[in-house]
Motif scaffolding. Structure first.
Motif, short mmCIF file in Angstrom:
data_model
loop_
_atom_site.label_atom_id
_atom_site.label_comp_id
_atom_site.label_asym_id
_atom_site.label_seq_id
_atom_site.Cartn_x
_atom_site.Cartn_y
_atom_site.Cartn_z
N VAL A 146 2.70 -1.72 -20.94
CA VAL A 146 2.05 -0.94 -19.79
C VAL A 146 1.65 -1.76 -18.36
O VAL A 146 1.78 -2.63 -18.56
N ALA A 147 1.46 -0.34 -17.87
CA ALA A 147 1.80 -0.28 -16.08
C ALA A 147 0.48 -0.03 -15.51
O ALA A 147 -0.72 0.91 -16.26
N TYR A 148 -0.63 -0.87 -14.52
CA TYR A 148 -1.04 -0.42 -14.28
C TYR A 148 -1.44 0.32 -12.65
O TYR A 148 -1.04 -0.26 -11.73
N ASP A 149 -2.23 0.95 -12.26
CA ASP A 149 -1.54 2.19 -11.16
C ASP A 149 -3.07 1.91 -10.42
O ASP A 149 -4.15 2.01 -10.95
N GLU A 150 -2.91 1.05 -9.14
CA GLU A 150 -4.65 0.35 -8.84
C GLU A 150 -4.97 1.19 -7.32
O GLU A 150 -5.81 0.79 -6.93
N ILE A 151 -4.07 2.65 -7.41
CA ILE A 151 -4.78 3.66 -6.19
C ILE A 151 -4.74 4.72 -6.58
O ILE A 151 -4.16 5.45 -7.47
N HIS A 152 -5.95 4.87 -6.01
CA HIS A 152 -6.59 6.04 -6.28
C HIS A 152 -6.31 7.42 -5.35
O HIS A 152 -7.33 7.11 -4.24
N ASN A 153 -5.73 8.66 -5.59
CA ASN A 153 -5.62 9.42 -3.77
C ASN A 153 -5.83 10.54 -4.26
O ASN A 153 -5.45 11.72 -3.71
N GLY A 154 -6.96 10.68 -5.37
CA GLY A 154 -7.71 12.23 -5.48
C GLY A 154 -6.27 13.28 -6.61
O GLY A 154 -5.48 12.46 -6.92
N VAL A 155 -7.16 14.35 -6.84
CA VAL A 155 -6.12 15.47 -7.58
C VAL A 155 -4.91 15.23 -6.89
O VAL A 155 -4.50 14.74 -6.09
N VAL A 156 -3.45 15.23 -8.04
CA VAL A 156 -2.01 14.85 -7.26
C VAL A 156 -1.54 16.30 -6.75
O VAL A 156 -1.44 17.21 -7.86
N LEU A 157 -1.83 16.64 -5.82
CA LEU A 157 -1.36 17.73 -5.03
C LEU A 157 -0.20 17.81 -4.02
O LEU A 157 0.48 19.14 -3.63
N TRP A 158 0.96 16.56 -4.56
CA TRP A 158 1.85 16.93 -3.46
C TRP A 158 3.28 15.51 -4.32
O TRP A 158 2.88 14.52 -5.28
N ASP A 159 4.18 16.63 -3.94
CA ASP A 159 5.55 15.58 -4.67
C ASP A 159 4.97 14.28 -4.32
O ASP A 159 5.41 13.31 -5.37
N GLU A 160 4.54 13.34 -3.06
CA GLU A 160 4.43 12.11 -3.01
C GLU A 160 3.31 11.30 -3.52
O GLU A 160 4.29 9.95 -3.86
N GLU A 161 2.90 11.90 -4.53
CA GLU A 161 1.90 11.19 -4.99
C GLU A 161 2.55 10.99 -6.74
O GLU A 161 1.78 9.84 -7.13
#
Length: 257
Positions: A146-161
């Motif tokens: 398991v990995a944990y993403d501790e950042i939430h930048n909203g809906v994923v709408l770009w390649d960089e995210e």
């Protein structure tokens, strides 16, 4: 191979598909029906993909707008990693493209990608420092996957995210996404689905215990499995999916059409 996918059972449209594609489509349709029964999907949202056999650029994914209970083997669209629909009728959701295409590109071993919002894993993603603890025998085999993403930048709408999410996943197979849900990857449909199923059940046990307000009983760190290889080499993933398909053959046979 599932018994219902013999050559005689193949539909006419399968003639235009590459070798092995129809069987994968049936597996994918089966897990969508199963996830619907297990309350893992978000109305008509959420998305799951599988690379086509022998391809490093083309993948199957559910088209925008269909409930999981409506998904059939022939309904999936084929897309490339550039976001083009190359076969099938329907639209590739933008958020699905930016998650799935980037994960497939950055992690070629992740042939199957399941992104869903199941109740307990999603609830865990909403908690400060929410973690799957070493408290159940299943936890021992999941803990190091398991990995944990501790950042939430909203809906994923770009390649960089999408690239950032792929980097956070790393070599793990389960990604708990802060304030969002979960993504599980695997080398096959059966393996990704079985690991998702076990992870959600294990989280259910933990969250149910936590709801009592009593202290969790942890198991020894020495019991950790520390295995990050293909799920199906240790667990009965194919047998599990075959069992679901036998149930669906009786109760929802249209999944394989």
């Amino acid at each position: 191979m599932h018994a219902s996918t013999s050559a005689a059972a193949l539909p006419p449209q399968a003639a235009d598909m590459i070798e092995g594609e129809w069987e994968i489509r049936c597996d994918m349709a089966a897990i969508f029906r199963a996830m619907n029964r297990l309350d893992m999907n978000e109305q008509i949202a959420n998305h799951c993909s599988m690379m086509l056999p022998g391809s490093d650029n083309l993948f199957l994914i559910n088209p925008r707008g269909y409930h999981y209970s409506e998904i059939t083997a022939s309904r999936f669209i084929v897309c490339d990693l550039q976001g083009n629909v190359v076969r099938g009728d329907g639209e590739l959701r933008k958020v699905a493209f930016h998650i799935h295409a980037r994960l497939h590109l950055k992690h070629p071993q992740a042939r199957c990608i399941l992104h869903v919002h199941p109740r307990y894993l999603t609830a865990l993603s909403l908690l400060e420092e929410g973690r799957l603890e070493l408290v159940h025998q299943n936890s021992a085999m999941l803990y190091d996957r398991v990995a944990y993403d501790e950042i939430h930048n909203g809906v994923v709408l770009w390649d960089e995210e999408g690239d950032r999410i792929a980097e956070v996943l790393g070599e793990r197979t389960i990604l708990i996404m802060k304030n969002h849900g979960v993504t599980v990857v695997g080398p096959s449909v059966a393996e990704a689905f079985d690991e998702l199923y076990i992870a959600e059940r294990t989280c259910m046990y933990q969250m149910t215990a936590m709801n009592t307000g009593m202290k969790l009983k942890h198991i020894g760190d020495d019991l950790r499995d520390r295995y990050n290889g293909p799920w199906g080499e240790r667990f009965d993933a194919r047998l599990h999916l075959d069992a679901w398909r036998r149930m669906l053959d009786k109760q929802e046979p249209d999944y394989a059409t």
